[in-house]
Write a protein that holds these residues in place. Sequence first.
Motif, PDB file in Angstrom:
ATOM      1  N   ILE A 171       3.811  23.117  18.159  1.00 21.02           N
ATOM      2  CA  ILE A 171       3.063  23.565  19.332  1.00 21.02           C
ATOM      3  C   ILE A 171       3.422  25.016  19.595  1.00 21.02           C
ATOM      4  N   ARG A 172       2.414  25.853  19.788  1.00 15.87           N
ATOM      5  CA  ARG A 172       2.622  27.273  20.082  1.00 15.87           C
ATOM      6  C   ARG A 172       1.974  27.577  21.431  1.00 15.87           C
ATOM      7  N   SER A 173       2.778  28.052  22.378  1.00 16.22           N
ATOM      8  CA  SER A 173       2.294  28.405  23.713  1.00 16.22           C
ATOM      9  C   SER A 173       2.366  29.918  23.884  1.00 16.22           C
ATOM     10  N   PHE A 174       1.273  30.517  24.342  1.00 14.62           N
ATOM     11  CA  PHE A 174       1.154  31.970  24.494  1.00 14.62           C
ATOM     12  C   PHE A 174       1.195  32.320  25.985  1.00 14.62           C
ATOM     13  N   PHE A 175       2.089  33.267  26.342  1.00 16.75           N
ATOM     14  CA  PHE A 175       2.317  33.569  27.750  1.00 16.75           C
ATOM     15  C   PHE A 175       3.008  34.920  27.887  1.00 16.75           C
ATOM     16  N   GLU A 176       3.241  35.317  29.137  1.00 20.17           N
ATOM     17  CA  GLU A 176       4.075  36.469  29.458  1.00 20.17           C
ATOM     18  C   GLU A 176       5.066  36.047  30.532  1.00 20.17           C
TER      19      GLU A 176
ATOM     20  N   SER B 138      -2.138  27.055  24.907  1.00 23.58           N
ATOM     21  CA  SER B 138      -1.380  26.460  23.806  1.00 23.58           C
ATOM     22  C   SER B 138      -2.281  25.978  22.676  1.00 23.58           C
ATOM     23  N   MET B 139      -1.742  26.094  21.462  1.00 21.76           N
ATOM     24  CA  MET B 139      -2.392  25.583  20.250  1.00 21.76           C
ATOM     25  C   MET B 139      -1.426  24.611  19.580  1.00 21.76           C
ATOM     26  N   VAL B 140      -1.984  23.586  18.937  1.00 19.08           N
ATOM     27  CA  VAL B 140      -1.152  22.634  18.193  1.00 19.08           C
ATOM     28  C   VAL B 140      -1.522  22.727  16.721  1.00 19.08           C
ATOM     29  N   LEU B 141      -0.506  22.861  15.877  1.00 19.73           N
ATOM     30  CA  LEU B 141      -0.718  23.009  14.439  1.00 19.73           C
ATOM     31  C   LEU B 141      -0.395  21.697  13.744  1.00 19.73           C
ATOM     32  N   PHE B 142      -1.459  21.022  13.279  1.00 17.52           N
ATOM     33  CA  PHE B 142      -1.318  19.797  12.502  1.00 17.52           C
ATOM     34  C   PHE B 142      -1.514  20.179  11.032  1.00 17.52           C
TER      35      PHE B 142
ATOM     36  N   PRO C  67      -6.737  23.630  19.877  1.00 16.02           N
ATOM     37  CA  PRO C  67      -6.301  24.004  21.226  1.00 16.02           C
ATOM     38  C   PRO C  67      -6.223  22.804  22.170  1.00 16.02           C
ATOM     39  N   LEU C  68      -5.411  22.940  23.219  1.00 12.52           N
ATOM     40  CA  LEU C  68      -5.361  21.897  24.248  1.00 12.52           C
ATOM     41  C   LEU C  68      -6.594  21.975  25.148  1.00 12.52           C
ATOM     42  N   LEU C  69      -7.193  23.158  25.235  1.00 12.20           N
ATOM     43  CA  LEU C  69      -8.408  23.356  26.014  1.00 12.20           C
ATOM     44  C   LEU C  69      -9.477  23.911  25.083  1.00 12.20           C
ATOM     45  N   PRO C  70     -10.560  23.167  24.854  1.00 18.09           N
ATOM     46  CA  PRO C  70     -11.611  23.651  23.946  1.00 18.09           C
ATOM     47  C   PRO C  70     -12.057  25.067  24.310  1.00 18.09           C
TER      48      PRO C  70
ATOM     49  N   PHE D 170       6.063  30.777  22.609  1.00 25.64           N
ATOM     50  CA  PHE D 170       7.093  29.746  22.549  1.00 25.64           C
ATOM     51  C   PHE D 170       6.616  28.726  21.525  1.00 25.64           C
ATOM     52  N   GLU D 171       7.366  28.568  20.441  1.00 26.38           N
ATOM     53  CA  GLU D 171       6.981  27.639  19.384  1.00 26.38           C
ATOM     54  C   GLU D 171       7.978  26.490  19.306  1.00 26.38           C
ATOM     55  N   GLN D 172       7.440  25.310  19.185  1.00 32.04           N
ATOM     56  CA  GLN D 172       8.270  24.113  19.167  1.00 32.04           C
ATOM     57  C   GLN D 172       7.870  23.213  18.009  1.00 32.04           C
ATOM     58  N   SER D 173       8.845  22.825  17.198  1.00 31.86           N
ATOM     59  CA  SER D 173       8.609  21.896  16.105  1.00 31.86           C
ATOM     60  C   SER D 173       8.774  20.470  16.630  1.00 31.86           C
ATOM     61  N   MET D 174       7.786  19.649  16.395  1.00 33.24           N
ATOM     62  CA  MET D 174       7.783  18.279  16.907  1.00 33.24           C
ATOM     63  C   MET D 174       8.025  17.294  15.759  1.00 33.24           C
TER      64      MET D 174
END
Length: 336
Positions: free
Chosen positions: A122-127, A138-142, A148-151, A162-166
């Motif tokens: 999961i990659r979340s883009f912010f400031e 946020s985008m999820v990489l499968f 995206p979480l929002l079309p 912020f990137e998180q490995s699930m």
Amino acid sequence: MTHELKKIIREYQSATSKGLKCVLATVVALDGSSYRRPGVRMLILEDGHMIGAVSGGCVEKEVVRQAQSVFADEISKVMTYNGRYRLGCEGILYILLEAFRPDKLFVETFEQTIASRQHFRIRSFFEKKEGPNADYGSMVLFGQEQLPLLPGFHAHEKLEVFEQSMKPCFKLFIIGAEHDTVQLCSFAAMAGWEVTIVADPSEEKNILDFEGAHDFLGILPESFPLAEVDRHTAIILMNHSYSKDLKYLLILKDSKPIYLGLLGPYRRREKLFNELMELSPEISYDFLDGIHGPAGLNIGAETPQEIAISIIAEILSVIRKKEPMLLKNKETGIHD
């Protein structure tokens, strides 16, 4: 973390069937210390209901209040929360609030990924500043697919990420069907683990006898699903039967779970090991050394509930690679 997102997806599907909008809150950064670390998530429903938590309870009401503007215009925002004066953690949380409306393709891909026990990111883009910004999200990489979480949301690489490995959901096989199995299953399910109960068909038990169980297998040892055992899997033998434990150890001798536990005292374990080596001389000493028996940490556990807690604690210490100790004796940060 994966089990939390799994629950959020389930609750989102239930909410949308009732016509309720959803907002996802994610801790994307932290200055100092806090009750929980970046990567924790909470789903807020339009009716004020919350699924999950981003802290110990103090932050959540402010998150719900801040989420109202996102419900209204679907524009993501970052809120900060200084825990120095309320939480006693001396940390500043940066929380991304975004409209949560994953489409059918996202949900189907997520379910397939979870079922096949694959990693995803999961990659979340912010400031790191408060306020709304339509570029946040946020985008999820499968694998090679990015959803995206929002079309309609598109990632802006110039923002902080912020990137998180699930990892796959942690799985626990409990082999046995006695009262102590019921207790361990309940505690493990509360921890978010996927629990599979394995019982002899003669036990005449079913999944309804084990609160929180994800699956139930009424099988003999030779039918145990070895192919489902990976490095995100723990196995605990709770048969209360010496002969059954011996049969299962013979079946499991070539498997590689991250944790294999065995009930019973030291002498019983040594007797099992001696007979195991007689029946299977080629057995690996690494396999025997890796067995945790008696299972659990030495916390003076007496009741089935206390024993379950000690076993859960030992499994956590193994998978997190942490030597058990009293936190009051730890001079660095709790999460260091």
